[in-house]
Design an enzyme around this catalytic site. Structure first.
Site, PDB file in Angstrom:
ATOM      1  N   ARG A 233      -4.003  -7.282   2.461  1.00 31.20           N
ATOM      2  CA  ARG A 233      -4.315  -7.684   1.093  1.00 31.20           C
ATOM      3  C   ARG A 233      -5.817  -7.576   0.896  1.00 31.20           C
ATOM      4  NH1 ARG A 233       0.237  -7.138  -0.325  1.00 31.20           N
ATOM      5  NH2 ARG A 233       1.670  -8.679  -1.162  1.00 31.20           N
ATOM      6  N   GLU A 262      -6.593  -5.034  -7.824  1.00 32.49           N
ATOM      7  CA  GLU A 262      -5.724  -3.878  -8.084  1.00 32.49           C
ATOM      8  C   GLU A 262      -5.144  -3.935  -9.497  1.00 32.49           C
ATOM      9  OE1 GLU A 262      -2.804  -3.842  -4.972  1.00 32.49           O
ATOM     10  OE2 GLU A 262      -4.338  -3.878  -3.414  1.00 32.49           O
ATOM     11  N   HIS A 280      -2.466   1.371  -2.672  1.00 34.86           N
ATOM     12  CA  HIS A 280      -1.420   0.406  -2.258  1.00 34.86           C
ATOM     13  C   HIS A 280      -0.047   1.092  -2.147  1.00 34.86           C
ATOM     14  CE1 HIS A 280      -0.252  -4.128  -2.356  1.00 34.86           C
ATOM     15  NE2 HIS A 280       0.582  -3.439  -1.589  1.00 34.86           N
TER      16      HIS A 280
END
Ligand code: 8YV
Length: 313
Positions: A233, A262, A280
């Site tokens: 993360r 993000e 991601h």
């Protein structure tokens, strides 16, 4: 079996085939479709019995508070860092995750980033494709096999990365809350792990205790030859410390699949030449996303037919 009376709330758009399957069985409400979500929640919040969300999106407690009949949250992913598990437990809300389904893909991407970064894959691809090779000789990259990989977090994903690193002849060390029955050296803290590592791979949850765990001190310990790999993360890293270290070249580089905000990526990160960036996509393969979709659907079906989610945590 039809559960058309079973109202579920979908927080963010899902894969079309999952959305379609859910629509066939449940009365689906898509929060992102409502012009006035607050009004929808006021009028229909009490009807909602289940939620479907993504690991990287989660669900806010303030929203859950408006859904008193909601007793099941199916997460498309494994991250629960955006769900208050203390609250869900206290309210008797089951939370399911797509356990183990994405482990191999995420570990594969950790190795892809490691190899791709250290072997200059993107630059060589551009060089070859542009025809520059016709006029210029190639530069050298750095060897990956035989180097040291430090893995922060030795859960299922961390272990899968370690097995791959072993196959590349790497020496593996790790940090974890408890010692594991593995043949790797355990470091006491992430700073020690960083000092050990050529490649420091983050494979830990984005929980509050891991918030900005990788800061200037850890990056200084990683050192000029060290590379940071993050498939966990963005919140685990202090991004401004990382940008500073990359700009000053006090670390060699970073290969990142996750970021602080993000889908926004800090402009400074996008400009640097010592980074490799992916959006991601660690679990984003056809095979895995299909299996994740099935898991989410089965969990919802299980909840509405027997009151039990299959892979509840
Ligand atoms: C997914 C994730 O990309 O598992 C997680 O927690 O972050 C990822 O696998 C995400 O949940 C889907 O958008």
């Amino acid at each position: 079996m039809s559960h058309a009376q079973s109202s579920i709330l979908i927080i963010q758009p899902l894969m079309p085939q999952l959305d379609e399957k859910l629509s066939q069985h449940f009365d689906c409400h898509r929060l992102y479709d409502y012009q006035d979500p607050a009004q929808f929640l006021q009028q229909h919040g009490e009807e909602i019995r289940g939620i479907v969300t993504r690991g990287d999106v989660g669900v806010e407690t303030a929203l859950l508070e408006q859904l008193p009949a909601c007793k099941a949250i199916a997460v498309f992913g494994v991250g629960t860092d955006r769900i208050d598990l203390g609250y869900t437990k206290a309210q008797g809300i089951q939370v399911s995750i797509t356990s183990d389904i994405l482990t191999d893909d995420v570990a594969d991407l950790a190795m892809t980033l490691t190899l791709g970064f250290t072997r200059n894959l993107v630059a060589y691809h551009q060089f070859a494709r542009s025809g520059a090779w016709e006029n210029t000789g190639v530069t050298l990259s750095s060897k990956a096999s035989g180097k040291r990989m430090g893995i922060a977090g030795l859960g299922a994903i961390g272990k899968a990365i370690a097995r791959r690193a072993e196959a590349f002849g790497m020496e593996v060390a790790y940090t974890a809350r408890s010692a594991k029955d593995v043949p790797y050296k355990r470091c006491e803290n992430i700073e020690q792990l960083a000092a050990f590592s050529d490649f420091l791979v983050l494979a830990l949850p984005g929980s509050p205790e891991n918030l900005q765990l990788v800061d200037a001190k850890v990056l200084a310990a990683l050192g000029q030859e060290g590379v940071l790999i993050n498939i966990a993360r963005g919140t685990v890293v202090n991004e401004s410390d990382l940008i500073h270290a990359l700009q000053q070249r006090t670390i060699k580089g970073a290969a990142l699949d996750v970021f602080s905000h993000e889908p926004m990526i800090h402009p400074a990160l996008r400009e640097l030449d010592n980074v490799l960036l992916t959006p991601h996509i660690a679990s984003a393969t056809h095979e895995t996303r299909e299996a994740m979709s099935n898991n989410v659907f089965e969990n919802m079906l299980g909840f509405f037919s027997s009151g039990k989610m299959l892979t509840a945590i």
